[in-house]
Structures are given as C-alpha cells and as structure tokens.
Design an enzyme around this catalytic site. Structure first.
Site, short mmCIF file in Angstrom:
data_model
loop_
_atom_site.label_atom_id
_atom_site.label_comp_id
_atom_site.label_asym_id
_atom_site.label_seq_id
_atom_site.Cartn_x
_atom_site.Cartn_y
_atom_site.Cartn_z
N THR A 153 22.88 10.41 3.33
CA THR A 153 22.61 11.66 4.06
C THR A 153 23.72 11.86 5.11
O THR A 153 24.77 12.39 4.78
CB THR A 153 21.22 11.66 4.73
OG1 THR A 153 21.10 10.51 5.56
CG2 THR A 153 20.12 11.66 3.68
N LYS A 179 21.05 3.05 2.53
CA LYS A 179 21.53 4.19 3.29
C LYS A 179 20.85 4.17 4.66
O LYS A 179 19.77 3.61 4.83
CB LYS A 179 21.25 5.52 2.58
CG LYS A 179 19.79 5.84 2.48
CD LYS A 179 19.38 7.21 2.99
CE LYS A 179 20.07 7.64 4.23
NZ LYS A 179 19.17 8.44 5.11
N THR A 190 14.46 5.06 9.24
CA THR A 190 15.26 5.95 8.38
C THR A 190 16.26 5.26 7.53
O THR A 190 17.46 5.52 7.60
CB THR A 190 16.09 6.97 9.16
OG1 THR A 190 15.24 7.62 10.04
CG2 THR A 190 16.72 8.01 8.23
N GLU A 276 25.41 6.37 13.59
CA GLU A 276 25.96 7.67 13.99
C GLU A 276 26.87 7.53 15.21
O GLU A 276 26.44 7.11 16.27
CB GLU A 276 24.83 8.66 14.26
CG GLU A 276 24.18 9.10 12.96
CD GLU A 276 22.94 9.95 13.17
OE1 GLU A 276 22.41 9.96 14.28
OE2 GLU A 276 22.51 10.58 12.19
N ASN A 400 23.75 14.23 16.76
CA ASN A 400 22.31 14.43 16.83
C ASN A 400 21.91 15.72 17.55
O ASN A 400 20.78 16.16 17.44
CB ASN A 400 21.64 13.22 17.48
CG ASN A 400 21.59 12.08 16.50
OD1 ASN A 400 20.95 12.18 15.47
ND2 ASN A 400 22.33 11.02 16.79
#
Lengths: 405, 405
Positions: A153, A179, A190, A276, A400
C-alpha cells in the site's frame, strides 16, 4: 525513503503453494491490487491476527474460516481495508469468499479474505470479483515477487525473505512476503505477512510456532504506536518436501523453528525499514531486566517517545531524552546509579548522569549511521528483549497528513 | 505558533508574594532567565512534582526543603535543567540555595530551587548567583507578567491567569503563571507552574487541594507523551487577605477550590495551546465510561496517536483512525455496536461503523476549526474524563530535531 539496501534474496517456490496476481483497479487503474493464493489439499494453516477490538470484517471472517476447517485459498486486496464498515462489511467479505469458492469449487469456509487500505469505505466487491479470473489464470509457484508487490500500500519497496535447510538429504524451503508502513506496533499492526513452507507440520503445532515467532518479530516492531484493524500473518505448511516436522524430533524442529524465526524477523524488520518517512533503523535493546514485562516497558517507552524519535531523525545524540524515558517507564525501585545506557558500544549514561568517558563526538558518530542500537542495561536480572523502530521525520507527518488511511 | 488569542488578563498582585526577575545570561545574553519569588513569613506552601524516576537535582532538593519547613524563597532558572548531572548537580542546586539564603538571611531549607532547559549540562551556578542581587532588588508584587516571561524556554508566549472572588466583603485573589511546550504529558511533564493566593490555608489542606487540582489540569494535558525530569507546580497561600479557608466552611472552600481549579486548568491549557508546533487545541472527552481508568485509557490512546494527531494537523476528519484507537485502548468487553464518537456535535461513528447521518462536509467543517472536541461515548457507566492535546505538525518535528532540550 527506506533504510538499508533494497535487495531481495532469490524467492524459492514452495511446492503446493501457488500465487496469482491481478489488477482490480481499486484505487488506481492498472495497479496490482488483488492476490490469490492457492494451497494444495492437505496443507496446514496457522494465523495470528490484530488484537484491536475493532478488527475488520475480513479478520473476523478469516478467524472463523480458519477455525472451521481446511483452507484452500487466501484472497488479499489492497486499497480498501473493509474496516469500520459494519454489517455491510461482513456481507461484502462473505461475497468475496463466495466468489472464490464458486470459481474454484471449494466451500466458502475454505477461503480466507484479507483487506488493507482505507478504513470506512465500502469494499468494491464487484471490482475484486471481476479480477478473480485473471488472478486464478495467473496461479503459479514462481509468483512470490509479484505477490510481494501486489500486497503493497504505502510501502515504498517489496518485502520478502527466503530460508532453506537440509535434513536427511531433503531440502525444506520457507518463503514469505510482508507489507506494512505506518500504524505499525505490537499486536500485528497494519501489516500482512504470508509465509509458506513445504515442510509438513501438524496444525496445532504450526499455530504454536507461528505465535511464538510472531511474538519475537511482528509483535516487537513499532513505528508510531498505532495498531491497525486488519493485521494478519498466515503460515502455510504444504508438506510437499516430504519432511515431517514435529516437536519430538528435537534436531529437526530446532532447524525448522530457527528458520521460521529468522524469516519472520526479516519480514518484520523489513516493515520497520520501510516505516513511513523512516531515515533510521533502530534496535532498542533492554538487558539485565527482572522480567520480560519491565524490559518491554522500558523498550517501548523509548521506542514510542516522539522526543527520542525526532532526536534520531536529527542524528542528535540526545542522551537526556533517552534517560528521561527510562525514568518514566514505570519500573519500580529502579536503581538509577546502577543502570547504563549505550549508543551502539558507546556508554552514554552511568551513575545517574552522563558517562564520564563520553564525548559528543562519539555519540555523533553513532547517530550519523543509518542503523543504531540503543542499549539499556538495567542491572536487575537476566532478561533481555529487543524492539525495532524508526525515527520520526517531517516526511512521516507529510505522509500521514496527506494520506487517508 | 500557538492556538487561540495571545491575550492575558490583568494579573492582580497577591499581597505577601513578591517577584524579582533578572538576566544571568545562561543561554543568551540579556534574556530574563532568573526569577526569584519571595513569600511573606507565615505563608503556606504546597507542591506537586514530576513522577519521573530520573527527577532532576532541584526537584529532589525542593521536595526535601518543602518537607523541612517554612519556605521563604523560590528560585527559578531557565536555560539549564540541572538534570542527569549526578552528584555535582545536587551540589550545584545546594549552592544556589545557599546563595539566596546568604543574601536574604534565611536558612538554606527555606529556598526551593527550580531549573528548566537543557538536560545533562553542568548548571552555571556562578552566572545564576551573580544575578541574584538584581533579582532581589527587583522584588515587587506587580511583577507577574515579567515573571511569566522570565520562566519561558521554547514557549512562544507568556502564560498567566488570575481569579478573584468575594467573601464577606473581602476579596480573595489567585494569580499564577506557567511554562511548558514539548515533553508535556500527565505527571507534570516539563512544565513549571506557580500560583499564589492571599487566602489563608493550612498547609496540609493546601497540599490536598493542589494535588486534586493538578490531577484535573496539569496531569490531563499531553502534547507528545513524554514526561520531563523537572516538572513542578507550587501553590503559595500568604493569608494576607485575612480570609481563612478551611474544609469545614463548605461555602467558602467551594469558592476557593473552584477558583483554584479554574486557574490551574487555564494555566495547563495555555501550555497545550502553545505546544511545540501546535496548530489545533483538542479536547478528548470520554463519557459514560465504567471507571476513571478506562476513560483515561481511551482518551490518552487517542491523544497520543501520531496518526490521529497528523490527521488533526491536516484537518482531515479521519474517523477511522479515532475508531482504531478506541479499539486498541485495551478496554475489556467493549460493546462496539453501542459506542458513539462525535467531532464537536457531529456523530461520526455509531453501530460499529461510520454514522449513517454523517457526511464528509460536516466532519470537514469541524476539523477546519482551531479548537476541536473529540467526544467518545462508551455507554458503559457514568464516568466522564477529558484530556487536552494538540496536533502533530511538521513544525513539531523541526523544533525537536533542532533544539537540544
């Protein structure tokens, strides 16, 4: 950006485990966003799932189907998490399973669904179903790398690992993909992980080994402390290598378990490396703790501290912030004068203050690296635990603040 | 930047409490960085302090002196926290107290020291001592605003509040100042607060009321989840109004306690409004909880979530992230279908998913504001708790990646 080289090992096929990848156009036209995995008859399957009370419909359904009996297909879609979608979400997840069942001639319960992506939007079932023929036609054992791409993603790179070992002239293979990125923290946040092996392992034993391996890998990584509604990790044992692994064969089970732990740790760490906005890959190791709980308490307090994480981003050897974390971690009767803190092998704190031998240059040298060990020695017992995390960068905030996840 | 208007009320003097401000050049030449406060004889003093096990030398010493007996002087320096400084730090804090004692003719134990600023650097005692004559010469009751400036570190604005009430023809005044920004969270994180009143309150009663007020104010604010080594909040009652407040006078004590709670909440919220990089001021209110613990558990899980905080920064009504927080807060047997979540008065979550009546426009309108209420109704009991926090901005990362705190 991600930390460390973007290289993957050769991903050996696992006999009895085929993968098909297709594009359903869920978020972007042409993007690979549907992955179908087919297990041979007789395969054992184990799973660990998010502990978030708001687990998504596919998680609830996967748990139910896994408990019900033989699993033959795993269906993954990206772009939509089918989470926070109420009764409709469950009906949609069931429709996806039914569609796979109809096309392959298995029962609905033989299909486990997985979804990752935006929360709270209705699952585009028709799009997913319309991609199933292409995914089925694509099924083959050589498809691991495509699958690694197909489940991404916000990931910036594919994540995969492979382990092999020999036993009595036979080769046992474990291959896996994962992932993640964002919302990563203990309890399977997640992230999706799929590992297959051609060893034969009885189901309850497989579940135990997976749970133990997940506790030392996926449940020890944290990027931002958030836990998602959809995290799942599945371990499949097809048995096609002809090597039967059971606990009473100590030598063989040790070979298998250590390979499993290695592949799980590699897959979990790959998620952290691609956290991230990550610019650093950080191990927080707490040693000589009195218990696992207190070791993790200290480790997570450091790993979740925005002040420590921004200092890491700045390559600032700000030992005061680390020390403050140890102090507020809630460890009873901590002996402040006994404990020591190191950056890699540089002692930064001893006797309740900055180490006498410490120089800013030494700390700076460690912090300038991409891979950093924050090492706390509590001097209270003999327990040692590690968690892995990243820094907190402006890029994290950009991602984010812009991405509706 | 900070959230809300940068205005202060008139800060009424408190008879019997004088303040002197001076510049010791600790970090920058000319900056006001030393504040001396003088209490009249007979004043009562209460204090609450950081719960960080690595509390700084001045905190340890202040607690000891406060327990020892009558306090006459509070000495605050900014620019250096005297934390993580080991035995030398304690000796330095004592030297500061001794210097004040020598210049004013009181005992060492009558002086409480406070330090805020960089951790782990030796306290520049000589600089501080050399500024004491100027601070002493400056002592006056009208100096609150200067003091509010004098205790600032990374604060972008002065923080102060004032309350008055009448009782039997006499006026009781409470005036206070605070500082904070960054490392703010429950248990008195990197913040200093000083409140003085001319009411007369017996010491142990004063301590009880201060502790209770702090629990509802300074211990309910969080910016980044970190707790500092130096946080302290002091309440002084000089008695000079001639109004004696005791618990057995219910009417009067309610007047006093409610004024105290208001001033403490205003001072605490001012710290949040000036949180590092803050662009939003957010109340997270949890209602109909079964216990205070679970209400705070849910509230802090939301308030500490980097994903919620970045969504707030982006003015993104990302209800999925809030819902995921409630789910992972660890509340046992949470009824997902019963609970409701609101942004201001807009219902965003009900029956386990997005509220049927909810539109993105409604959510966007709330999120576009500077002041936002995230309101969770658990439907489990009748406990209600609030915490106050900010968003997480790129500016936060810049500040903390650049500033050696």
């Amino acid at each position: 950006m991600a930390v460390g080289p973007d290289t993957l090992p050769e991903l050996k096929p696992v006999e009895g485990f085929r993968i098909g990848v297709a594009s359903a156009g869920i978020k972007k036209p042409g993007r690979r966003d549907v992955v179908l995995m087919e297990l041979c008859e007789g395969a054992s399957v184990a799973g660990v799932f998010t502990k978030n009370a708001f687990c998504a419909a596919p998680v609830t359904l996967s748990k139910k189907h896994l408990a019900a009996g033989p699993v033959r297909y795993l269906l993954v879609n990206t772009g939509n998490a089918n989470a926070g979608t109420g009764e409709k979400g469950m009906a949609d997840a069931i429709r996806c399973c039914d569609a796979v069942a109809a096309k392959t001639g298995v029962d609905r319960e033989a299909v486990l669904p997985f979804s990752t992506g935006v929360i709270g939007e209705p699952l585009p079932v028709d799009k997913i179903v319309s991609a199933l023929d292409a995914a089925k036609a694509d099924l083959n054992e050589e498809n691991w790398l495509n699958a690694a791409h197909g489940i991404m993603t916000t990931d910036t790179r594919a994540k995969a690992a492979c382990e092999q070992f020999e036993y009595q002239g036979k080769t046992v293979t474990l291959t896996g993909i994962s992932k993640g990125a964002g919302m990563i923290m203990p309890n399977m946040a997640t992230m999706l992980g799929y590992v297959a092996t051609d060893a034969a392992v009885e189901q309850s034993q497989l579940q135990q080994w997976l749970s133990e391996a997940a506790d030392r890998s996926f449940n020890r990584i944290t990027i931002d402390g958030d836990t998602s509604t959809n995290d799942s990790c599945i371990l499949v044992a097809t048995g096609r290598s002809g090597v039967q692994v059971a606990a009473d064969n100590v030598e063989l089970s040790e070979l298998f378990v250590s390979a499993l732990n290695r592949i799980m740790l590699t897959l979990a760490q790959a998620i952290v490396r691609d956290g991230e906005g990550a610019t650093k890959f950080v191990e927080v190791r707490v040693e000589q703790a009195a218990s696992v709980d207190e070791a993790l308490q200290v480790a997570y307090t450091i790993a979740h501290s925005p002040l420590v994480k921004t200092a890491l981003y700045a390559s600032d050897p700000n030992w005061g912030r680390i020390l403050a974390c140890v102090g507020r971690a809630g460890v009873e009767n901590l002996d402040l004068d006994a404990l020591e803190i190191y950056l890699n092998d540089v002692c930064i704190v001893e006797k309740g203050g900055r180490a006498v031998s410490y120089t800013e240059e030494q700390g700076q040298k460690v912090m300038d690296g991409e891979e950093i060990l924050i090492h706390v020695v509590l001097k209270r017992g003999d327990v040692r635990e590690s968690v892995w995390t990243t820094d907190l960068s402006t890029e994290y905030v950009h991602i984010n603040a812009d991405y509706r996840s």
